[in-house]
Design an enzyme around this catalytic site. Structure first.
Site, PDB file in Angstrom:
ATOM      1  N   ARG A   1     -81.386 -24.889  -1.121  1.00 34.49           N
ATOM      2  CA  ARG A   1     -81.585 -24.060   0.070  1.00 34.49           C
ATOM      3  C   ARG A   1     -81.349 -22.580  -0.237  1.00 34.49           C
ATOM      4  O   ARG A   1     -81.856 -21.706   0.454  1.00 34.49           O
ATOM      5  CB  ARG A   1     -80.626 -24.531   1.171  1.00 34.49           C
TER       6      ARG A   1
ATOM      7  N   LYS B   1     -72.183 -20.719  -6.895  1.00 31.52           N
ATOM      8  CA  LYS B   1     -70.818 -21.242  -7.046  1.00 31.52           C
ATOM      9  C   LYS B   1     -70.678 -22.502  -6.190  1.00 31.52           C
ATOM     10  O   LYS B   1     -70.689 -22.443  -4.973  1.00 31.52           O
ATOM     11  CB  LYS B   1     -69.765 -20.212  -6.590  1.00 31.52           C
ATOM     12  N   PRO B   2     -70.523 -23.675  -6.844  1.00 33.71           N
ATOM     13  CA  PRO B   2     -70.354 -24.911  -6.076  1.00 33.71           C
ATOM     14  C   PRO B   2     -68.926 -25.039  -5.559  1.00 33.71           C
ATOM     15  O   PRO B   2     -68.028 -24.344  -6.030  1.00 33.71           O
ATOM     16  CB  PRO B   2     -70.642 -26.004  -7.114  1.00 33.71           C
ATOM     17  N   SER B   3     -68.734 -25.941  -4.624  1.00 33.01           N
ATOM     18  CA  SER B   3     -67.377 -26.249  -4.146  1.00 33.01           C
ATOM     19  C   SER B   3     -66.612 -26.941  -5.281  1.00 33.01           C
ATOM     20  O   SER B   3     -67.186 -27.721  -6.042  1.00 33.01           O
ATOM     21  CB  SER B   3     -67.467 -27.176  -2.937  1.00 33.01           C
TER      22      SER B   3
ATOM     23  N   SER C   1     -66.974 -22.719   5.881  1.00 34.01           N
ATOM     24  CA  SER C   1     -66.178 -22.607   7.117  1.00 34.01           C
ATOM     25  C   SER C   1     -66.175 -21.182   7.667  1.00 34.01           C
ATOM     26  O   SER C   1     -66.448 -20.209   6.946  1.00 34.01           O
ATOM     27  CB  SER C   1     -64.749 -23.044   6.828  1.00 34.01           C
TER      28      SER C   1
ATOM     29  N   GLU D   1     -73.885 -19.402   7.032  1.00 34.59           N
ATOM     30  CA  GLU D   1     -74.116 -20.658   7.774  1.00 34.59           C
ATOM     31  C   GLU D   1     -72.762 -21.327   7.893  1.00 34.59           C
ATOM     32  O   GLU D   1     -72.266 -21.887   6.918  1.00 34.59           O
ATOM     33  CB  GLU D   1     -75.076 -21.569   6.994  1.00 34.59           C
TER      34      GLU D   1
ATOM     35  N   CYS E   1     -72.336 -30.215   9.561  1.00 29.21           N
ATOM     36  CA  CYS E   1     -72.157 -29.079  10.476  1.00 29.21           C
ATOM     37  C   CYS E   1     -72.957 -29.221  11.756  1.00 29.21           C
ATOM     38  O   CYS E   1     -72.573 -28.718  12.794  1.00 29.21           O
ATOM     39  CB  CYS E   1     -72.558 -27.801   9.765  1.00 29.21           C
TER      40      CYS E   1
ATOM     41  N   GLU F   1     -63.687 -27.855  15.289  1.00 25.60           N
ATOM     42  CA  GLU F   1     -64.523 -28.746  14.479  1.00 25.60           C
ATOM     43  C   GLU F   1     -63.652 -29.854  13.877  1.00 25.60           C
ATOM     44  O   GLU F   1     -62.637 -29.572  13.236  1.00 25.60           O
ATOM     45  CB  GLU F   1     -65.173 -27.921  13.358  1.00 25.60           C
TER      46      GLU F   1
ATOM     47  N   GLU G   1     -82.256 -31.018  10.963  1.00 27.28           N
ATOM     48  CA  GLU G   1     -83.255 -29.955  10.970  1.00 27.28           C
ATOM     49  C   GLU G   1     -84.394 -30.204   9.979  1.00 27.28           C
ATOM     50  O   GLU G   1     -84.217 -30.891   8.973  1.00 27.28           O
ATOM     51  CB  GLU G   1     -82.603 -28.592  10.705  1.00 27.28           C
TER      52      GLU G   1
ATOM     53  N   HIS H   1     -82.743 -22.791  10.678  1.00 28.98           N
ATOM     54  CA  HIS H   1     -81.382 -23.284  10.915  1.00 28.98           C
ATOM     55  C   HIS H   1     -80.462 -22.072  10.951  1.00 28.98           C
ATOM     56  O   HIS H   1     -80.172 -21.475   9.909  1.00 28.98           O
ATOM     57  CB  HIS H   1     -81.021 -24.228   9.763  1.00 28.98           C
TER      58      HIS H   1
HETATM   59  P1  NAD Z   1     -65.032 -23.719   2.731  1.00 27.82           P
HETATM   60  O1  NAD Z   1     -65.267 -22.493   3.540  1.00 27.82           O
HETATM   61  O2  NAD Z   1     -63.637 -24.179   2.560  1.00 27.82           O
HETATM   62  O3  NAD Z   1     -65.600 -23.499   1.243  1.00 27.82           O
HETATM   63  C1  NAD Z   1     -66.946 -23.174   0.994  1.00 27.82           C
HETATM   64  C2  NAD Z   1     -67.052 -22.433  -0.322  1.00 27.82           C
HETATM   65  O4  NAD Z   1     -66.420 -21.160  -0.208  1.00 27.82           O
HETATM   66  C3  NAD Z   1     -66.407 -23.139  -1.493  1.00 27.82           C
HETATM   67  O5  NAD Z   1     -67.261 -23.052  -2.617  1.00 27.82           O
HETATM   68  C4  NAD Z   1     -65.126 -22.354  -1.698  1.00 27.82           C
HETATM   69  O6  NAD Z   1     -64.643 -22.412  -3.018  1.00 27.82           O
HETATM   70  C5  NAD Z   1     -65.602 -20.955  -1.349  1.00 27.82           C
HETATM   71  N1  NAD Z   1     -64.522 -20.009  -1.012  1.00 27.82           N
HETATM   72  C6  NAD Z   1     -63.276 -20.292  -0.570  1.00 27.82           C
HETATM   73  N2  NAD Z   1     -62.569 -19.143  -0.394  1.00 27.82           N
HETATM   74  C7  NAD Z   1     -63.402 -18.118  -0.714  1.00 27.82           C
HETATM   75  C8  NAD Z   1     -63.263 -16.701  -0.731  1.00 27.82           C
HETATM   76  N3  NAD Z   1     -62.122 -16.088  -0.370  1.00 27.82           N
HETATM   77  N4  NAD Z   1     -64.339 -15.945  -1.095  1.00 27.82           N
HETATM   78  C9  NAD Z   1     -65.511 -16.534  -1.448  1.00 27.82           C
HETATM   79  N5  NAD Z   1     -65.688 -17.884  -1.479  1.00 27.82           N
HETATM   80  C10 NAD Z   1     -64.644 -18.666  -1.113  1.00 27.82           C
HETATM   81  O7  NAD Z   1     -65.947 -24.850   3.364  1.00 27.82           O
HETATM   82  P2  NAD Z   1     -66.047 -26.392   2.951  1.00 27.82           P
HETATM   83  O8  NAD Z   1     -64.788 -27.083   3.358  1.00 27.82           O
HETATM   84  O9  NAD Z   1     -66.509 -26.500   1.545  1.00 27.82           O
HETATM   85  O10 NAD Z   1     -67.263 -26.887   3.893  1.00 27.82           O
HETATM   86  C11 NAD Z   1     -67.091 -27.350   5.203  1.00 27.82           C
HETATM   87  C12 NAD Z   1     -67.522 -26.292   6.203  1.00 27.82           C
HETATM   88  O11 NAD Z   1     -68.869 -25.916   5.941  1.00 27.82           O
HETATM   89  C13 NAD Z   1     -67.526 -26.834   7.630  1.00 27.82           C
HETATM   90  O12 NAD Z   1     -66.967 -25.867   8.498  1.00 27.82           O
HETATM   91  C14 NAD Z   1     -69.016 -27.013   7.939  1.00 27.82           C
HETATM   92  O13 NAD Z   1     -69.347 -26.949   9.298  1.00 27.82           O
HETATM   93  C15 NAD Z   1     -69.617 -25.903   7.153  1.00 27.82           C
HETATM   94  N6  NAD Z   1     -71.052 -26.158   6.885  1.00 27.82           N
HETATM   95  C16 NAD Z   1     -71.983 -25.434   7.570  1.00 27.82           C
HETATM   96  C17 NAD Z   1     -73.349 -25.677   7.376  1.00 27.82           C
HETATM   97  C18 NAD Z   1     -74.397 -24.887   8.121  1.00 27.82           C
HETATM   98  O14 NAD Z   1     -75.570 -25.026   7.793  1.00 27.82           O
HETATM   99  N7  NAD Z   1     -74.042 -24.106   9.114  1.00 27.82           N
HETATM  100  C19 NAD Z   1     -73.747 -26.655   6.463  1.00 27.82           C
HETATM  101  C20 NAD Z   1     -72.770 -27.369   5.769  1.00 27.82           C
HETATM  102  C21 NAD Z   1     -71.417 -27.110   5.983  1.00 27.82           C
END
Ligand code: NAD
Length: 481
Positions: A158, A173-175, A227, A248, A282, A380, A440, A446
């Site tokens: 995406r 950068k992956p999770s 998040s 997003e 999400c 959430e 979607e 989106h």
């Molecule tokens: P998260 O915000 O904890 O982490 C996402 C990414 O951000 C990770 O790769 C993490 O390492 C990185 N990150 C963390 N701190 C950072 C910083 N200070 N600077 C830059 N990057 C940083 O989210 P998560 O727990 O991996 O995912 C769940 C969340 O994602 C839920 O809130 C969900 O609703 C949301 N989400 C939204 C959509 C959408 O399309 N709107 C789709 C999927 C998930």
């Protein structure tokens, strides 16, 4: 145990520090891989590589860029089984859903490749004689794609596919919960022959790698999914260089079930929406508002449907739902349910799956007697928990649905066109699904309202996020022979 490497400038390399972290299978709690913990220096190298290669990449006709994307999509299809298994192992979604994610990702990349001949500028009428105003759509430069763990493979595409087709390069950068599938993606990219530096992959801490990507002056846009809290931090870091952000973020999708709804359809769609990916999506129904007149029947059928949901080892064919992503998520979901019960909600089915000795499992859960002011109706949950509320008329349902700091998706079940039209005009969410599950389309758009984000993904409008405009005023001499 597998050992992966960063992908920087076309090469698989270790982090300069040599440090690594472990990836855990959330169904078994076993360590499945060892992954580089990248430093700021590694991240800068990846950004520099993307920056240096971008000019040449942008000069390539879009149709040539599309050929690489198609090769990557083909590579994904050839490796679909292995990729699905990799996703199940580290993320915990059931295998059939992982396979849908992989197939959808390949189709998404092909879809974005189709835009090659459709990226268009404009010629604008000038107020002056003998002048043309040309509006170009130009690549932004280097895109940073920062990803969550819930649809980890699809989210690479995406970000990467619209970035590359429009002439940008990318650092992903992956999770840290789900990097393995991204490294497998990088292997397919390497095999596709994509020139070095166009796609780079750096794993590591959000506070280190993510923060560097958001604050690096060579990055033109941060495309982030995750998040609200992290989105806000990224905005802050990006503000240093006035870097564009596309965010997003989270959601708290309301589902409204009117008294004329097809109840069986509503029960099935909302239940599916709540248990898919163990409720960690999400856009899926996070709270239900049911009309008083049909509430008892709806609740009874919903309890039956949730009872039938089979949870367990996500590798097995006969399972509908796997574990939550990690122990923190398990604590968070369980804590929210307990607090809701403390506030007066009644748990009619579900709760923690303590009988399972290993894995971060939580049972499909239904909460009734919920009230609008409760935390579980506003925050959430990101788990297979469904809070149900009742309403007396459409005005009240719309008021409750809109009473939320998120604005991603929503849904309504009714046979009445007037009700649909009122909902379409009055519900304050980026997406509304009518008489169907929340999911979607790649050609849609989106995008969340309020705290659910800025900008958006998919379709023509999502693609436009990845370009900037350049307007050129050209005067010419009409007398010239
Ligand atoms: P998260 O915000 O904890 O982490 C996402 C990414 O951000 C990770 O790769 C993490 O390492 C990185 N990150 C963390 N701190 C950072 C910083 N200070 N600077 C830059 N990057 C940083 O989210 P998560 O727990 O991996 O995912 C769940 C969340 O994602 C839920 O809130 C969900 O609703 C949301 N989400 C939204 C959509 C959408 O399309 N709107 C789709 C999927 C998930």
């Amino acid at each position: 145990m597998r050992r992966y490497h960063l992908f920087i400038n076309g090469k698989f390399v270790d982090s300069v520090s040599g440090e690594t972290f472990n990836v855990i299978n959330p169904a078994t709690e076993e360590v499945i891989s060892e992954v580089p913990e990248a430093t700021v220096e590694d991240t800068r190298k990846a950004v520099d590589a993307a920056y240096e290669s971008q000019k040449k990449w942008a000069r390539l006709p879009a149709i040539e860029r599309a050929k690489y994307l198609r090769r990557i999509a083909d590579g994904i299809r050839k490796n679909a089984d292995m990729l699905a298994t990799t996703i199940v192992e580290e993320q915990g979604k059931i295998r059939s859903l992982a396979r849908v994610e992989v197939d959808f990702t390949a189709d998404y990349i092909d879809y974005m490749a189709e835009w090659a001949r459709r990226i268009e500028g404009e010629i604008i009428q000038s107020d002056r004689p003998n002048e043309n105003i040309l509006l170009y759509k130009m690549p932004i430069g280097v895109i940073a794609g920062i990803l969550p763990w819930n649809f980890p493979f699809f989210l690479i595409a995406r970000k990467m596919a619209p970035a590359l087709i429009t002439g940008n390069t990318i650092v992903v950068k992956p999770s840290s919960d789900t990097p393995n599938n991204a490294f497998e993606f990088a292997k397919i990219v390497a095999e596709s022959g994509l020139p070095e530096g166009i796609f780079n992959l750096v794993s590591g801490k959000g506070s280190v790698v993510g923060n560097e990507l958001a604050s690096n002056p060579k990055v033109g846009m941060v495309s982030f999914t995750g998040s609200v809290e992290t989105g806000s931090r990224i905005m802050e870091a990006a503000s240093k260089n006035i870097t564009k952000v596309s965010l997003e973020l989270g959601g708290k999708a309301p589902a409204i079930v009117m008294d004329d709804a097809d109840i069986d359809l509503a029960v099935k769609a909302i239940k599916d929406s709540r248990v898919i990916n163990t409720g960690q999506v999400c856009n899926c129904a996070e709270r239900v508002y049911v009309h008083d007149r049909i509430a008892d029947e709806f609740i009874e059928k919903m309890i039956d449907a949730m009872k039938e949901t089979r949870y367990g080892d996500p590798m097995k064919e006969d399972v509908d739902m796997g574990p939550l992503i990690n122990s923190k998520a398990l604590e968070s979901v369980d804590g929210m349910v307990k607090r809701a019960i403390g506030e007066g909600a009644k748990m009619v089915i579900g709760g923690s799956a303590e009988e399972r000795k290993k894995g971060f499992f939580y049972k499909p859960t239904v909460l009734v007697d919920c009230r609008q002011e409760m935390e579980i109706v506003h925050k959430e949950i990101f788990g297979p928990v469904l809070p149900i509320l009742r309403f007396k008329d459409l005005d009240e349902a719309i008021e409750y649905a809109n009473d939320c700091e998120y604005g991603l998706t929503s849904s309504i079940y009714t046979q009445n066109l007037d009700v649909v039209m009122r909902a379409a005009n009055e519900i304050k969410f980026g997406e509304t699904y009518v008489n169907r599950e929340n999911f979607e389309a790649m050609q849609g758009f989106h995008a969340g309202w309020r705290k659910s984000g800025i900008g958006g993904d998919d379709g023509k409008h999502g693609l436009e996020e990845f370009v900037k405009t350049h307007v050129v005023y050209i005067q010419y001499d009409q007398e010239k022979k």
